[in-house]
Motif scaffolding. Structure first.
Motif, short mmCIF file in Angstrom:
data_model
loop_
_atom_site.label_atom_id
_atom_site.label_comp_id
_atom_site.label_asym_id
_atom_site.label_seq_id
_atom_site.Cartn_x
_atom_site.Cartn_y
_atom_site.Cartn_z
N HIS A 28 8.09 11.60 97.70
CA HIS A 28 9.69 12.42 97.22
C HIS A 28 9.78 13.24 98.37
O HIS A 28 9.03 13.96 99.00
CB HIS A 28 9.14 13.12 96.19
CG HIS A 28 10.30 13.97 95.44
ND1 HIS A 28 10.43 15.34 95.70
CD2 HIS A 28 11.31 13.48 94.71
CE1 HIS A 28 11.56 15.73 95.04
NE2 HIS A 28 12.06 14.46 94.70
N SER A 29 11.24 13.08 98.45
CA SER A 29 11.70 14.13 99.59
C SER A 29 11.34 13.99 100.80
O SER A 29 11.34 12.99 101.53
CB SER A 29 11.46 15.72 99.01
OG SER A 29 12.58 16.46 99.64
N MET A 30 10.71 15.12 101.21
CA MET A 30 10.30 14.95 103.02
C MET A 30 9.31 13.63 102.87
O MET A 30 9.17 12.94 103.90
CB MET A 30 9.94 16.15 103.47
CG MET A 30 9.73 16.18 104.73
SD MET A 30 11.06 15.88 105.86
CE MET A 30 10.84 16.96 106.93
N ASP A 52 14.57 9.98 96.88
CA ASP A 52 15.23 11.36 97.30
C ASP A 52 14.86 11.88 98.66
O ASP A 52 15.18 13.01 98.90
CB ASP A 52 15.33 12.36 95.97
CG ASP A 52 16.47 13.23 96.20
OD1 ASP A 52 17.41 12.86 96.59
OD2 ASP A 52 16.31 14.37 96.05
N GLY A 53 14.58 11.09 99.85
CA GLY A 53 14.24 11.70 101.14
C GLY A 53 15.27 11.35 102.12
O GLY A 53 15.72 10.11 101.93
#
Length: 71
Positions: A28-30, A52-53
């Motif tokens: 997730h994300s980074m 969502d990265g």
């Protein structure tokens, strides 16, 4: 750096003969961006999901999937 960390973990598991033949990544994300980058750099990662990265690095010159899109 994070993609290199993922490759290091797989290297350590392989030395101990614990690495499965195909490995999936999820982040997730980074962590998602790191998963995508690790997959781009290393074919030992067979599947991945980026939640969502933002992506970084050089885009792949070939399509990642040749499967037809659904719906």
């Amino acid at each position: 750096m994070r993609a290199a960390d993922l490759r290091t973990v797989v290297d350590a598991l392989a030395l101990r003969r614990l690495a499965p033949p195909r490995i999936g990544l999820l982040g997730h994300s980074m962590g998602g961006a790191a998963a995508a980058e690790a997959m781009r750099q290393d074919r030992r990662f067979a599947a991945g999901l980026d939640l969502d990265g933002g992506l970084f690095g050089t885009p792949s010159p070939t399509p990642v999937s040749t499967a037809p899109s659904c719906c």
